[in-house]
Design an enzyme around this catalytic site. Structure first.
Site, short mmCIF file in Angstrom:
data_model
loop_
_atom_site.label_atom_id
_atom_site.label_comp_id
_atom_site.label_asym_id
_atom_site.label_seq_id
_atom_site.Cartn_x
_atom_site.Cartn_y
_atom_site.Cartn_z
N SER A 197 0.83 -1.20 0.00
CA SER A 197 0.00 0.00 0.00
C SER A 197 0.87 1.25 0.00
O SER A 197 1.52 1.53 -0.99
CB SER A 197 -1.03 0.04 1.12
N HIS A 243 3.79 14.51 5.72
CA HIS A 243 3.72 15.94 5.41
C HIS A 243 4.30 16.65 6.64
O HIS A 243 3.88 16.36 7.76
CB HIS A 243 2.28 16.39 5.17
N CYS A 269 -1.28 -3.83 3.68
CA CYS A 269 -2.10 -5.02 3.52
C CYS A 269 -1.22 -6.24 3.76
O CYS A 269 -0.02 -6.18 3.60
CB CYS A 269 -2.66 -5.10 2.10
#
Length: 151
Positions: A83, A88, A103
């Site tokens: 995934s 940020h 996953c």
């Protein structure tokens, strides 16, 4: 008692069947406070740290893209076979927002979060993690690998 549903395997082409469960994967939302501003603004450092975090999670890093903003701040996105990891940063506030979704039963996204918190020197953090449920429309379906044309 609810019946266990099959997991979605991160690579449906693998021959080994995943264990039964009712989730697609685990999603961690991590907020880091009181971080080292220099590290939050250092694009090369963040690239190395995201790579290490993916490795510690047991994930496979496929691609990593980062961007440094002016006058400060970095955004990074790691595409994983399982995934993604995103970050940020706001160096002026000593803050970073992190998202780790993996996953498969072989990955441990909390380990990626621990690496990021430690390497960014977070004075405090808040971690929220939850399991993504398997969509009912595909929970009982047998999955087969998609055939790709070679050209």
């Amino acid at each position: 008692m609810p019946q266990s549903l099959p997991c979605l395997h991160p690579n449906p082409g693998w021959t080994a069947a995943p264990p039964s469960c009712d989730t697609v994967g685990k999603h961690c939302i991590l907020e880091l406070y009181d971080c080292d501003p220099g590290r939050l603004d250092n694009q090369a450092f963040l690239r190395d740290t995201i790579t290490a975090a993916a490795h510690q999670a047991g994930a496979t890093l496929l691609n990593l893209i980062t961007h440094r903003f002016q006058p400060q701040g970095v955004t990074g996105l790691a595409l994983l076979a399982e995934s993604h990891i995103s970050i940020h940063t706001w160096p002026e506030s000593g803050y970073a927002a992190v998202d780790v979704f993996t996953c498969g039963d072989h990955t441990m996204p909390e380990r990626a979060c621990a690496v990021l918190a430690a390497e960014l020197g977070a004075g405090r953090h808040r971690l929220t993690s939850f399991r993504r449920e398997t969509p009912s429309a595909i929970a009982g379906a047998e999955r087969t690998p998609a055939l790709r044309s070679r050209g």
